[in-house]
Design a protein around this motif. Structure first.
Motif, PDB file in Angstrom:
ATOM      1  N   LYS A   5     -10.034   5.649  -8.939  1.00 32.79           N
ATOM      2  CA  LYS A   5      -8.781   6.275  -8.547  1.00 32.79           C
ATOM      3  C   LYS A   5      -7.588   5.496  -9.106  1.00 32.79           C
ATOM      4  O   LYS A   5      -7.644   4.286  -9.310  1.00 32.79           O
ATOM      5  N   ARG A   7      -3.742   4.000  -8.998  1.00 31.22           N
ATOM      6  CA  ARG A   7      -2.908   3.363  -7.980  1.00 31.22           C
ATOM      7  C   ARG A   7      -1.490   3.196  -8.517  1.00 31.22           C
ATOM      8  O   ARG A   7      -1.254   3.235  -9.722  1.00 31.22           O
ATOM      9  N   ARG A   8      -0.538   3.027  -7.583  1.00 25.21           N
ATOM     10  CA  ARG A   8       0.858   2.817  -7.940  1.00 25.21           C
ATOM     11  C   ARG A   8       0.963   1.703  -8.985  1.00 25.21           C
ATOM     12  O   ARG A   8       0.360   0.649  -8.850  1.00 25.21           O
ATOM     13  N   ASP A  10      -0.090   2.043 -12.107  1.00 21.78           N
ATOM     14  CA  ASP A  10      -1.012   2.329 -13.209  1.00 21.78           C
ATOM     15  C   ASP A  10      -0.300   3.152 -14.281  1.00 21.78           C
ATOM     16  O   ASP A  10       0.642   3.898 -14.014  1.00 21.78           O
ATOM     17  N   PHE A  32       4.354   9.029  -6.890  1.00 21.14           N
ATOM     18  CA  PHE A  32       3.193   8.149  -6.848  1.00 21.14           C
ATOM     19  C   PHE A  32       3.369   6.834  -7.593  1.00 21.14           C
ATOM     20  O   PHE A  32       2.458   6.005  -7.600  1.00 21.14           O
ATOM     21  N   LEU A  34       3.387   6.166 -10.740  1.00 18.34           N
ATOM     22  CA  LEU A  34       2.559   6.012 -11.936  1.00 18.34           C
ATOM     23  C   LEU A  34       3.423   6.141 -13.182  1.00 18.34           C
ATOM     24  O   LEU A  34       4.356   6.944 -13.220  1.00 18.34           O
ATOM     25  N   ILE A 211      -5.957   9.983  -6.950  1.00 18.13           N
ATOM     26  CA  ILE A 211      -4.880   9.030  -6.681  1.00 18.13           C
ATOM     27  C   ILE A 211      -5.116   8.359  -5.348  1.00 18.13           C
ATOM     28  O   ILE A 211      -5.337   9.027  -4.326  1.00 18.13           O
ATOM     29  N   GLU A 212      -5.077   7.034  -5.360  1.00 18.63           N
ATOM     30  CA  GLU A 212      -5.264   6.249  -4.148  1.00 18.63           C
ATOM     31  C   GLU A 212      -4.101   6.499  -3.199  1.00 18.63           C
ATOM     32  O   GLU A 212      -2.935   6.373  -3.586  1.00 18.63           O
ATOM     33  N   GLN A 213      -4.402   6.895  -1.983  1.00 21.53           N
ATOM     34  CA  GLN A 213      -3.370   7.200  -0.996  1.00 21.53           C
ATOM     35  C   GLN A 213      -3.119   5.970  -0.124  1.00 21.53           C
ATOM     36  O   GLN A 213      -4.032   5.223   0.205  1.00 21.53           O
TER      37      GLN A 213
END
Length: 214
Positions: A5, A7-8, A10, A32, A34, A211-213
């Motif tokens: 996933k 992450r912020r 990336d 997010f 990104l 996407i990692e929450q």
């Protein structure tokens, strides 16, 4: 194997040379954190899209960008499918606009084709926007997410928002076209939501799974 996933913070490549598409995805990714860079900005060549489905072309673009940049790449292959025209232009949606792209001409061509079929009522002018997202890893892994938005085609085109065929596409349940909608209304998406546009609906699935929450 799955793709880890995101992450912020990336970074990933959007496999496009289309500034309008990059802007739309930057708006979608904004919450997010990104970093999105386009294949065009990186100077990567555009691969030949000779697939007969949105999925085939999405994979071609994503894997070319992933290999070229040696990083995760996201592609979008999308288009409008007109029922009265047996699903055309479909994967050839951009091709109907010629080179350089002229979507005013493309919309005129769609309208001419519809009139040649005698399609003059809303019931005869149904169409759908379709989007397939492909997230590809440099090692060859990929995953697909598909979104669709149904509607009818209007003439003359209305509105100056969006891009492509948006001014002649009126989504189901609305009395205005995508070309008359602000970006926020067209996407109509928030975490946990479905979204309105074909791209937003595919993106909603992408966010839920990739996407990692938190």
């Amino acid at each position: 194997m799955t793709i880890p996933k995101l992450r912020r913070g990336d970074r990933l490549v959007l496999a496009t040379h289309n500034a309008g598409k990059l802007k739309e995805f930057q708006e979608l990714f904004a919450p997010f954190g990104l970093e999105l860079v386009s294949a065009g900005d990186l100077g990567l060549p555009e691969p030949e899209e000779n697939g007969t489905t949105f999925a085939e072309n999405a994979r071609t673009k994503a894997h070319a960008a992933a290999r070229g940049a040696n990083m995760l790449a996201l592609s979008d292959d999308s288009g409008i499918c007109v029922d009265a025209l047996d699903g055309q232009p479909g994967v050839y949606t951009a091709d109907w606009a010629g080179v350089p792209r002229n979507f005013a001409n493309a919309m005129q061509r769609v309208e001419a084709e519809l009139l040649s079929k005698g399609a003059t009522t809303p019931e005869q002018r149904t169409a759908s926007f379709n989007a397939t997202l492909c997230l590809a890893h440099p090692d060859g892994r990929d995953v697909l997410y598909v979104g669709k938005c149904d509607g009818v085609l209007v003439w003359p085109p209305r509105g100056t928002q969006g891009h492509g065929y948006d001014p002649m596409f009126q989504p189901e349940g609305f009395d205005i076209t995508f070309g008359e909608m602000a970006a926020e209304a067209k996407h109509s998406w928030a975490p946990g939501g479905k979204g309105l546009s074909h791209r937003a609906r595919a993106f909603a699935q992408f966010v839920e799974n990739q996407i990692e929450q938190g």
